[in-house]
Write an enzyme that holds these catalytic residues in place. Structure first.
Site, PDB file in Angstrom:
ATOM      1  N   GLU A 184       2.647   5.382  -6.470  1.00 15.84           N
ATOM      2  CA  GLU A 184       3.751   5.753  -7.377  1.00 15.84           C
ATOM      3  C   GLU A 184       3.246   6.302  -8.698  1.00 15.84           C
ATOM      4  O   GLU A 184       3.314   5.638  -9.728  1.00 15.84           O
ATOM      5  CB  GLU A 184       4.629   4.528  -7.642  1.00 15.84           C
ATOM      6  CG  GLU A 184       5.257   3.975  -6.407  1.00 15.84           C
ATOM      7  CD  GLU A 184       6.262   2.847  -6.668  1.00 15.84           C
ATOM      8  OE1 GLU A 184       6.296   2.341  -7.800  1.00 15.84           O
ATOM      9  OE2 GLU A 184       7.003   2.503  -5.735  1.00 15.84           O
TER      10      GLU A 184
ATOM     11  N   GLU B 129       5.533   1.543   1.483  1.00 18.22           N
ATOM     12  CA  GLU B 129       6.106   0.363   0.828  1.00 18.22           C
ATOM     13  C   GLU B 129       7.616   0.418   0.991  1.00 18.22           C
ATOM     14  O   GLU B 129       8.221   1.485   0.896  1.00 18.22           O
ATOM     15  CB  GLU B 129       5.736   0.374  -0.659  1.00 18.22           C
ATOM     16  CG  GLU B 129       6.161  -0.879  -1.397  1.00 18.22           C
ATOM     17  CD  GLU B 129       5.697  -0.857  -2.856  1.00 18.22           C
ATOM     18  OE1 GLU B 129       4.553  -0.436  -3.126  1.00 18.22           O
ATOM     19  OE2 GLU B 129       6.507  -1.236  -3.701  1.00 18.22           O
TER      20      GLU B 129
END
Ligand code: GAL
Length: 966
Positions: free
Chosen positions: A456, A531
């Protein structure tokens, strides 16, 4: 679902319906699994010890001294002090060799000092409201003179977070990440025999690299490495098997060698492939010349033929033994476990292991556990992995950093597939070094199937981001031609410039609604969820109480960017092109208390709580992930006094065909199993026995039962194993619960329990309550929704461990565990810290006895030599005098009470002067000791040693000089 009206599993509810307290308590083992007690039957055997892969490594984990807080040395205040302070070996303050650490705390590694900190509202929320701060470690180390000439290294497998390391007063490393190993070449700094070495480490754990609890200190293993001067470098064997076009296996072996000796060396590298029984099935040799202080590579291939495959179900491991032979004799050896398996990510059909599709049923993990923080002992890591295996989990993502090496060894053995992740998104040289280290260390593990270069990153949709990933991916591929690279993206997938274009496998963090569109737009790009989920559950709670920061574990609540366990897996399971998923997270961890903050100090995301106690999500994932065995789980527990007649939603998860729910023998209906979403009944509560019977073909294939417990009457202690290794290292969690008069688990008890243990030590306690501020070190812990945990480390040697637990009004529990005689992994012996005076100024030779007050003028660093004790003066043709001078500050006790100064050996006759007073004389010229009492005084104390050396014999300070208490 409308469950808000439901149920608070409050403290002591069970006490309302006490029955038959006089009855004998049932044996714990019998009750396991039959009364809602959530932990498995204790194992009766020891786990296999972790492989020793490198016999030249010895653990360096005992004998450390620890000081919490910084030690700031005074700034040098004269020109000469400044001149001297920047010289090699002359570090100041706590980094100085002579620093007094005698009153520092003795600790052993792995060590996380933050785990002992109180929770403070003013501390950082992401780090779990624990102050971290700065601290120092020191260790004295003695090296055998037989090690002289060897290559000597220090390895720290993880230091949280910024560390500066000194050896013998010289800075040897600056390390800026808590997640990579620090390898220090000690060879040029090493001192042998009587001369001790001092390692000093300043750790600044205020630095943050993550938004989770990162702990503080030397929290992974530490090693002393001693190797032949020509040997394989650290992480220097690459031996990852490859399958040829013809279907036969080969193991290409590359050994990187270094030579710290004084002559070029010709060596032979021999590699053997051992099958799982230890039989040699292939071997090969290659010659190499290793120039002085340089590296060289030796490459060869082992023909492995048709080897047994490594898989999730059958993780068969072979071993590559790589030896260096010099003049025909082995001088170095590494043992590397390898597995024969092929991996492939397919854009339409997901992940293939050995050409078979395998859905990644994964979890994300931080290295963290109740009680111990990030210093999770190997045996506890193994236990955690067993819990995941029991859930049908087959994949682990190491978030968001390199794991400890032992986790990967265990994944190889247990059959997990690993996404190995790098911490820093940065291709600058310092950071690229960390990525290179990660790949070099981990590229032989069969478990590792994917490298993740980031998680991220806001730059994921920028030109710079793409350029950064390109460079990092190229580095990975240069070092490992076998595994794909991914990046865990949370957006920007459709931006014209984004990193998904330069990774091999697209990693989706969340954004499940985009799977299809991305796949359509990028039909040749393999995809995995890197994720997902981020659902919230409080273990043992079946109603959300926002004011109390309690979240129901009916799998109803999730972060806005995530989804429930069931909704999330549904999206992954139905799309073959999505290789699989990684649930955020397998276990709770300290910090990141989303969706709350203070006073919550730990996460709610785990499928298992911080202690590894299962939440409802555990049963949900068992139903999702286990194919080869029928499973069924039932929630909630069935102890709800005062709720009689009220409707309780009963949630069942199973992988069977149908489930029949029964209450007190009465059928409540059969439902066709919804394996993803689970099944639900609205049941008017009546105490007794609720059971879910999972059926296939009309036959009961699995059952889950909860019985209404009576009042708690006793505590119970249940180990993970009935035996422990007496190797001084073995650790296991012990579950503490309360039982009713019939020996049934009481799921509502929240009482404080107190523990005593003999034959072991308690290294941490926990209960899985993210809102608890009770200390995690100590000998007491409240149960939380019926459970608490203590983590014990067995003492060394054969014997018995006796544990007891007490709580007010409850019968105490007692537990004995056998400690088996087990060989301990070698540890570098502890050297008690002693003050030595090692550094001296030596006058030129003088024909006449000099005045003992003679000294070089301050600032004259040239006329008198700098010498170290233990270094004789070259024999002179005629007799003469020399003066040796040193200044020292005695350690605190000697300063206060006086002590003894001891010269182990002086060559020549000598006079010893301290602060202008004559203390002692040595009358004989032959080498021998000189010992004198020194009066109290903190110093600096000035020593002068006048030595009269006879002609033609070595003279001076020939041995160690120590200052000790009397
Ligand atoms: C993700 C992140 C994780 C964790 C998680 C919580 O965005 O990658 O580290 O913070 O959110 O939901």
């Amino acid at each position: 679902m409308h469950r808000r009206q439901l149920l608070a599993g409050g403290a002591g509810l069970g006490a309302l319906i006490a029955t038959h307290p006089q009855r004998a308590l049932a044996a714990p083992a019998k009750r396991l699994g039959h009364d809602g007690f959530p932990m498995p039957q204790p194992a009766r055997t020891l786990p296999q010890p972790l492989l020793v892969q490198d016999p030249s490594r010895t653990l360096l984990e005992r004998g450390w001294r620890f000081h919490e807080g910084d030690v700031v040395p005074p700034m040098p205040d004269t020109h000469n002090a400044t001149y001297l302070s920047v010289k090699a070996g002359n570090a100041l303050g706590a980094a100085a060799m002579t620093f007094d650490d005698s009153d520092w705390k003795a600790v052993r590694l792995p060590h996380d000092w933050a785990a002992a900190q109180p929770f403070l509202e003013t501390a950082n929320v992401s780090q779990g409201y624990r102050p971290r701060g700065i601290a120092w470690y020191r260790r004295t180390l003695q090296l055998d003179p037989a090690d002289r000439g060897k290559t000597i290294e220090l390895h720290f497998d993880g230091i949280a977070t910024n560390a500066t390391i000194w050896v013998n007063g010289s800075t040897v490393a600056h390390n800026w990440s808590g997640y990579n190993s620090v390898h220090i070449d000690l060879t040029p700094f090493a001192r042998f025999g009587d001369e001790t070495n001092v390692i000093a480490i300043r750790v600044d754990a205020n630095a943050m690299e993550g938004w989770w609890y990162e702990g503080a200190g030397l929290y992974r293993h530490a090693w002393l490495v001693r190797r032949a001067p020509v040997a394989i470098v650290t992480d220097g064997v690459h031996c990852d098997p490859r399958k040829g076009e013809d279907g036969r296996w080969q193991v290409p072996v590359t050994a990187t060698l270094a030579n710290t000796g004084r002559d070029p060396a010709s060596v032979t590298v021999e590699a053997l492939l051992l099958d799982p029984d230890g039989k040699t099935v292939a071997s090969g040799r290659a010659d190499a010349s290793v120039p002085v202080l340089q590296q060289a590579e030796a490459t060869l291939k082992l023909d492995a033929g048709n080897s047994q495959l490594w898989s999730v179900e059958t993780p068969t491991l072979y071993t590559v033994v790589t030896r260096v032979l010099r003049d025909g004799s082995p001088v170095d050896e590494r043992r590397t476990p390898v597995g024969f398996r092929t991996i492939r990510f397919d854009a339409d059909r997901g992940f293939f292991l050995n050409d078979q599709p395998v859905k990644l049923k994964g979890v994300c993990l931080h290295q963290d556990h109740a009680g111990v923080g990030v210093a999770v002992p190997d045996a506890l890591i193994a236990w955690r992995l067993e819990r995941l295996k029991a859930m049908g989990c087959n994949a682990i993502r190491c978030t968001h950093n390199a794991p400890n090496a032992e986790l990967l060894d265990l994944c190889d053995r247990m059959g997990f597939l690993v996404m190995d992740e790098n911490r820093h998104f940065n291709p600058a040289p310092d950071y690229m070094e960390q990525l290179e280290w990660l790949v070099r260390r981990d590229r032989n593990h069969p478990s590792v199937i994917l490298w993740s270069v980031f998680n991220e990153e806001p730059m994921q949709g920028t030109e710079a981001g793409v350029e950064m990933v390109r460079r990092m991916a190229a580095t990975v591929h240069r070092l490992d031609g076998a595994r794909p690279v991914t990046a865990a993206m949370n957006g920007s997938f459709y931006d014209p410039v984004n990193v998904s274009t330069v990774v091999d496998v697209m990693g989706f963090n969340y954004y499940q609604a985009d799977y299809d569109r991305f796949h359509q737009l990028n039909p040749t790009k393999p995809i995995t969820s890197s994720e997902d989920t981020s659902a919230f559950e409080t273990r043992g709670a079946y109603e959300s109480i926002p004011a109390g920061h309690v979240i129901t574990s009916y799998d109803e609540e999730a972060a806005s960017w995530g989804g429930t366990h069931r909704d999330t897996w549904r999206e992954i399971a139905k799309r073959p092109f999505v290789a699989g998923g990684f649930v955020w997270t397998g276990f709770d961890y300290h910090g990141e208390p989303t969706p709350y903050d203070w006073p919550t100090i730990a996460s709610f995301f785990g499928i298992l709580d911080l202690c590894g106690f299962p939440k409802t999500a555990f049963d949900i994932h068992r139903a999702h992930w286990i194919d080869d065995e029928a499973v069924v789980g039932i929630a909630p527990h069935w102890t709800w006094p005062g709720r009689e007649g009220q409707t309780i939603p009963v949630f069942v998860s199973s992988n069977a065909e149908t489930v029949l729910l029964r209450l007190n023998g009465r059928d409540l209906g059969v439902q066709k199993v919804d394996r993803i979403m689970g099944n639900e009944w609205q049941v008017p509560y009546q105490p007794g026995r609720i059971e879910a019977l999972a059926m296939r073909g009309g036959k009961v294939v699995a059952t889950a039962v909860h019985e209404t417990a009576g009042a708690p009457v006793a505590l119970r202690l249940t180990p993970a194993r009935t035996v422990m290794a007496g190797d001084g290292e073995d650790v296991q969690p012990i579950t503490v619960d309360a039982i009713d008069a019939r020996g049934r688990h009481v799921p509502t008890v929240n009482q404080m329990a107190q523990f005593t243990v003999e034959g072991a030590e308690i290294i941490g306690v926990g209960n899985g309550d993210p809102n608890s501020h009770e200390p995690e070190h100590g000998d007491r812990r409240s149960l939380f929704n019926g459970l608490a945990q203590l983590i014990v480390r067995a003492a060394p040697g054969k014997g018995t461990i006796t544990l007891s637990a007490t709580a007010d009004g409850l019968k105490p529990a007692r537990l004995t565990i056998s400690r088996l005689a087990t060989q301990a992994p070698p540890q570098v012996p502890v050297t008690p810290p002693t003050m030595t005076i090692g550094e001296w100024r030596r006058s030129p030779a003088m024909a006449e006895r000099p005045d003992p007050a003679i000294a070089p003028p301050d600032g004259d660093n040239n006329s008198w030599a700098f010498v170290r004790s233990g270094t004789p003066t070259r024999p002179e043709a005629s007799a003469g005098w020399r003066v040796y001078r040193a200044a020292f500050r005695p350690w605190k006790r000697v300063g206060a009470e006086g002590g003894t100064i001891r010269f182990d050996s002086i060559g020549g006759t000598a006079e010893l002067w301290l602060d202008g007073q004559k203390l002692a004389t040595k009358a004989s010229a032959a080498p021998g000791p000189l010992v004198a009492d020194i009066p109290a005084g903190t110093g600096p104390r000035r020593v002068a040693l006048l030595v009269s050396a006879p002609a033609n014999s070595p003279s001076g300070i020939l041995g160690k000089v120590t200052v000790t208490t009397r």
